[in-house]
Design a protein around this motif. Sequence first.
Motif, PDB file in Angstrom:
ATOM      1  N   ALA A 437     -49.440  27.091  -8.782  1.00  0.00           N
ATOM      2  CA  ALA A 437     -47.833  27.592  -8.843  1.00  0.00           C
ATOM      3  C   ALA A 437     -46.874  27.126  -9.301  1.00  0.00           C
ATOM      4  CB  ALA A 437     -47.552  27.371  -7.189  1.00  0.00           C
ATOM      5  N   MET A 438     -47.084  25.383  -9.733  1.00  0.00           N
ATOM      6  CA  MET A 438     -46.109  24.883 -10.424  1.00  0.00           C
ATOM      7  C   MET A 438     -45.876  25.283 -11.931  1.00  0.00           C
ATOM      8  SD  MET A 438     -44.413  23.138  -8.247  1.00  0.00           S
ATOM      9  CE  MET A 438     -43.460  21.987  -9.332  1.00  0.00           C
ATOM     10  N   TYR A 439     -46.858  26.061 -12.347  1.00  0.00           N
ATOM     11  CA  TYR A 439     -46.913  26.480 -13.676  1.00  0.00           C
ATOM     12  C   TYR A 439     -45.902  27.453 -13.661  1.00  0.00           C
ATOM     13  CZ  TYR A 439     -51.154  23.955 -15.675  1.00  0.00           C
ATOM     14  OH  TYR A 439     -51.680  22.936 -16.108  1.00  0.00           O
ATOM     15  N   SER A 440     -45.737  28.314 -12.835  1.00  0.00           N
ATOM     16  CA  SER A 440     -44.842  29.514 -12.906  1.00  0.00           C
ATOM     17  C   SER A 440     -43.647  29.608 -11.806  1.00  0.00           C
ATOM     18  CB  SER A 440     -45.935  30.797 -12.949  1.00  0.00           C
ATOM     19  OG  SER A 440     -46.642  30.665 -11.900  1.00  0.00           O
ATOM     20  N   ILE A 441     -43.254  28.566 -11.300  1.00  0.00           N
ATOM     21  CA  ILE A 441     -42.382  28.603 -10.170  1.00  0.00           C
ATOM     22  C   ILE A 441     -41.137  29.082 -10.604  1.00  0.00           C
ATOM     23  CG2 ILE A 441     -41.324  26.092 -10.498  1.00  0.00           C
ATOM     24  CD1 ILE A 441     -42.865  27.673  -7.126  1.00  0.00           C
ATOM     25  N   ALA A 442     -40.696  28.926 -11.913  1.00  0.00           N
ATOM     26  CA  ALA A 442     -39.428  29.446 -12.484  1.00  0.00           C
ATOM     27  C   ALA A 442     -39.275  30.744 -12.595  1.00  0.00           C
ATOM     28  CB  ALA A 442     -39.429  28.830 -14.175  1.00  0.00           C
ATOM     29  N   GLU A 443     -40.498  31.522 -12.603  1.00  0.00           N
ATOM     30  CA  GLU A 443     -40.424  33.069 -12.327  1.00  0.00           C
ATOM     31  C   GLU A 443     -40.074  33.524 -11.123  1.00  0.00           C
ATOM     32  OE1 GLU A 443     -40.274  34.075 -15.163  1.00  0.00           O
ATOM     33  OE2 GLU A 443     -41.460  32.518 -16.228  1.00  0.00           O
ATOM     34  N   LEU A 444     -39.753  32.883 -10.121  1.00  0.00           N
ATOM     35  CA  LEU A 444     -39.034  33.207  -8.832  1.00  0.00           C
ATOM     36  C   LEU A 444     -37.834  33.801  -9.147  1.00  0.00           C
ATOM     37  CD1 LEU A 444     -40.211  30.632  -6.109  1.00  0.00           C
ATOM     38  CD2 LEU A 444     -40.683  32.958  -6.033  1.00  0.00           C
ATOM     39  N   ALA A 445     -37.041  33.194 -10.146  1.00  0.00           N
ATOM     40  CA  ALA A 445     -35.874  33.770 -10.613  1.00  0.00           C
ATOM     41  C   ALA A 445     -36.126  35.049 -11.440  1.00  0.00           C
ATOM     42  CB  ALA A 445     -35.295  32.694 -11.487  1.00  0.00           C
ATOM     43  N   THR A 446     -37.132  35.019 -11.991  1.00  0.00           N
ATOM     44  CA  THR A 446     -37.206  36.530 -12.512  1.00  0.00           C
ATOM     45  C   THR A 446     -37.532  37.496 -11.487  1.00  0.00           C
ATOM     46  OG1 THR A 446     -38.248  35.543 -14.488  1.00  0.00           O
ATOM     47  CG2 THR A 446     -38.934  37.919 -13.937  1.00  0.00           C
ATOM     48  N   VAL A 497     -35.595  34.112  -2.676  1.00  0.00           N
ATOM     49  CA  VAL A 497     -36.569  34.642  -2.286  1.00  0.00           C
ATOM     50  C   VAL A 497     -37.081  34.293  -0.825  1.00  0.00           C
ATOM     51  CG1 VAL A 497     -39.290  35.025  -2.677  1.00  0.00           C
ATOM     52  CG2 VAL A 497     -37.369  34.654  -4.372  1.00  0.00           C
ATOM     53  N   PRO A 498     -37.242  35.270   0.286  1.00  0.00           N
ATOM     54  CA  PRO A 498     -37.936  34.921   1.577  1.00  0.00           C
ATOM     55  C   PRO A 498     -39.174  34.208   1.453  1.00  0.00           C
ATOM     56  CG  PRO A 498     -37.106  37.091   1.484  1.00  0.00           C
ATOM     57  CD  PRO A 498     -37.070  36.654   0.073  1.00  0.00           C
ATOM     58  N   ALA A 499     -39.391  33.367   2.443  1.00  0.00           N
ATOM     59  CA  ALA A 499     -40.616  32.711   2.519  1.00  0.00           C
ATOM     60  C   ALA A 499     -41.064  32.307   3.749  1.00  0.00           C
ATOM     61  CB  ALA A 499     -40.444  31.366   1.781  1.00  0.00           C
ATOM     62  N   THR A 500     -42.426  32.277   4.196  1.00  0.00           N
ATOM     63  CA  THR A 500     -42.684  32.120   5.363  1.00  0.00           C
ATOM     64  C   THR A 500     -43.973  30.948   5.291  1.00  0.00           C
ATOM     65  OG1 THR A 500     -42.444  34.598   6.026  1.00  0.00           O
ATOM     66  CG2 THR A 500     -44.156  33.030   7.243  1.00  0.00           C
ATOM     67  N   LEU A 501     -44.000  29.982   6.314  1.00  0.00           N
ATOM     68  CA  LEU A 501     -44.906  29.071   6.256  1.00  0.00           C
ATOM     69  C   LEU A 501     -45.843  29.524   7.378  1.00  0.00           C
ATOM     70  CD1 LEU A 501     -46.090  26.326   5.589  1.00  0.00           C
ATOM     71  CD2 LEU A 501     -44.860  25.355   7.622  1.00  0.00           C
ATOM     72  N   ASN A 521     -41.576  37.984  -2.062  1.00  0.00           N
ATOM     73  CA  ASN A 521     -41.594  37.150  -0.992  1.00  0.00           C
ATOM     74  C   ASN A 521     -42.758  36.025  -1.093  1.00  0.00           C
ATOM     75  OD1 ASN A 521     -40.928  37.838   2.066  1.00  0.00           O
ATOM     76  ND2 ASN A 521     -40.690  39.592   1.107  1.00  0.00           N
ATOM     77  N   VAL A 522     -42.381  34.963  -0.537  1.00  0.00           N
ATOM     78  CA  VAL A 522     -43.658  34.041  -0.637  1.00  0.00           C
ATOM     79  C   VAL A 522     -43.969  33.745   0.802  1.00  0.00           C
ATOM     80  CG1 VAL A 522     -43.755  31.464  -1.092  1.00  0.00           C
ATOM     81  CG2 VAL A 522     -42.615  33.111  -2.580  1.00  0.00           C
ATOM     82  N   VAL A 523     -45.602  33.276   0.761  1.00  0.00           N
ATOM     83  CA  VAL A 523     -46.148  32.733   1.994  1.00  0.00           C
ATOM     84  C   VAL A 523     -46.970  31.579   1.800  1.00  0.00           C
ATOM     85  CG1 VAL A 523     -47.830  33.484   3.799  1.00  0.00           C
ATOM     86  CG2 VAL A 523     -46.263  35.293   2.809  1.00  0.00           C
ATOM     87  N   VAL A 524     -46.534  30.603   2.368  1.00  0.00           N
ATOM     88  CA  VAL A 524     -47.412  29.510   2.180  1.00  0.00           C
ATOM     89  C   VAL A 524     -48.192  29.080   3.017  1.00  0.00           C
ATOM     90  CG1 VAL A 524     -46.941  26.975   1.548  1.00  0.00           C
ATOM     91  CG2 VAL A 524     -45.221  28.560   0.813  1.00  0.00           C
ATOM     92  N   LEU A 525     -49.597  28.849   2.830  1.00  0.00           N
ATOM     93  CA  LEU A 525     -50.641  28.433   3.814  1.00  0.00           C
ATOM     94  C   LEU A 525     -51.049  27.026   3.420  1.00  0.00           C
ATOM     95  CD1 LEU A 525     -52.801  29.232   5.773  1.00  0.00           C
ATOM     96  CD2 LEU A 525     -54.157  29.936   3.996  1.00  0.00           C
ATOM     97  N   PRO A 526     -50.604  26.099   4.362  1.00  0.00           N
ATOM     98  CA  PRO A 526     -51.445  24.796   4.243  1.00  0.00           C
ATOM     99  C   PRO A 526     -52.832  24.725   4.213  1.00  0.00           C
ATOM    100  CG  PRO A 526     -49.212  24.650   5.415  1.00  0.00           C
ATOM    101  CD  PRO A 526     -49.748  26.245   5.418  1.00  0.00           C
ATOM    102  N   ALA A 527     -53.744  24.600   3.543  1.00  0.00           N
ATOM    103  CA  ALA A 527     -55.176  24.387   4.134  1.00  0.00           C
ATOM    104  C   ALA A 527     -55.991  23.839   2.944  1.00  0.00           C
ATOM    105  CB  ALA A 527     -55.747  25.906   4.087  1.00  0.00           C
ATOM    106  N   VAL A 528     -56.924  23.073   3.338  1.00  0.00           N
ATOM    107  CA  VAL A 528     -57.875  22.469   2.280  1.00  0.00           C
ATOM    108  C   VAL A 528     -59.461  23.161   2.399  1.00  0.00           C
ATOM    109  CG1 VAL A 528     -59.151  20.553   1.635  1.00  0.00           C
ATOM    110  CG2 VAL A 528     -56.865  20.317   2.570  1.00  0.00           C
ATOM    111  N   LEU A 529     -59.389  23.873   1.115  1.00  0.00           N
ATOM    112  CA  LEU A 529     -60.711  24.859   1.335  1.00  0.00           C
ATOM    113  C   LEU A 529     -61.871  24.320   0.421  1.00  0.00           C
ATOM    114  CD1 LEU A 529     -58.899  28.078   0.338  1.00  0.00           C
ATOM    115  CD2 LEU A 529     -59.532  27.240   2.817  1.00  0.00           C
TER     116      LEU A 529
END
Length: 548
Positions: A437-446, A497-501, A521-529
Amino acid sequence: MRNGGDLVVESLTALGAECVFGLPGQHALGLFDALRRSALRYVGLRVENNAGFAADGYARTTGTAAPLFLSTGPGALTALAALQEAAAASVPVVAVSSQIPSAGLGGRRRGFLHELVDQQASFRDIAKSVHIARTASQIPSALAGAWESALTAPHGPVWVEIPQDVLLAATSVPPVTTLRAEPRPLAPRPELVTAAAALLAEARRPVILAGGGVVRSGATGELLRLAEQLRAPVACTYGAKGAFPWEHPLSLQSWLEDRHTTELLEDADVLLVAGSGLGELSSNYHTMAPRGRIIQIEADLGKLESNHPALGIHADARLALADLAEAVPARTPDGAAEATAADLLKRIRVRLDAQNLDLEQNILAAVRRALPDGAPVFFDMTILGYWAWSAFDARVPNTMHSAQGAGGLGYGYPAALGAAAARPGGPVLAVSGDGGAMYSIAELATARQLGLDVTWLIVDDGGYGILREYMNGAFGEATATELARPDFVALAEAFGVPATLTSADDLARDLAAALAAPGPNVVVLPAVLRMFAPTHLDAPDPGATQHS
């Protein structure tokens, strides 16, 4: 006054382009200024590599070529990784780059900004073809040749280069209103179809492995017809998700990293491979060693018999499968092939059930429940994406995509933005890990600026999860995989951008709500898979047993 940039946008419009991706740069300003005098829609990204991924996502979604405007030197080179993915996955991206002024070309080294000794050389190993326009009158024909090359099977990215002064100079070339680019059909030779049909007609245990070429050529109907005539079980590579109905009685699904599948493919007396080069991921890391005959249909000439001896048919998958379906007699169903497929899937299920992987399977199932049928999903190189290669039911052809061609990080979100530009008003899902995600986080602005309907699921495990798995497995501990990262919910909201944990239990509900809402929209899922256990590490040496 019209200039060389106008010739570019006029030519692209005449060729059928509707949308252009890119990022402005000093030498390319003539291209971008001309855009405002055209009907082409411009989708501007924040990083050139992401612009390339967005063009890739657009091209995959529409099935046509996607123009990508780049500037000279650093701007062009930053897009290399995206073009490598397009090349590996046979995606028709038409990259149009500026070049330093003509006075600096020819090795004169006059010290122009962004100067490279041979810029086009950087792209020759990646682009399917390179096209150079050194005068205004060359521009329409160069673009037509590039467009035709990109869309001739096998599809692929192409490179067009035009000097800055040519783009800026006034031109007396008449406006471009008609331009022909006719991709050449790649039909199979009849004698090869006859030989392949004879092998399949006599086969006692035929099996089909469908590759990405089946999806790209629109051959899903032909594949289904041939499989049902032959009563042949069908497995799909990761690039062929949706090529064959997931729950069809003959479906082996996509468990290519499972030795049970590998052994079934090896045991076929005739293995028909359609639209695949049998590369690393499609052959369980080159451990597959077929004991029977192989028929390989492949549009990329360099991939024919590159891994296994075969009856090679250099052809578009749709044309070849259609001819085979006409030539092969239908068999009377006896239930044997269906029983073989069911038994394989049962054995795979038993193996997975013994590994305590309920969390991973439940999360992937939640994504499937939340995502409407027909909505595209773009997976980054992340553990959930690796699971999706094997376990995700795409349901509709050409709706699941990933960066498994070249394997670079940062693909999922910008590619999803390109898909959203191709189908406004319909939801698109991107899935990334926190590292990708950190590679393309700037594209939230786009996404916010353009109001693109993309929901971004970020699975936050605190590092490069798949590399952590690999290093722990190989060395007993991981190095350089743990990451400091932002509060992704707060960061998304900072972009507007609306976001949900969310949690594993709430994922299906929260993801469905985000997909149903307009805009990003952004949905963040903390999880170790975890990944399922590999099956190729203790496989027999294929070189000792392979024959065809």
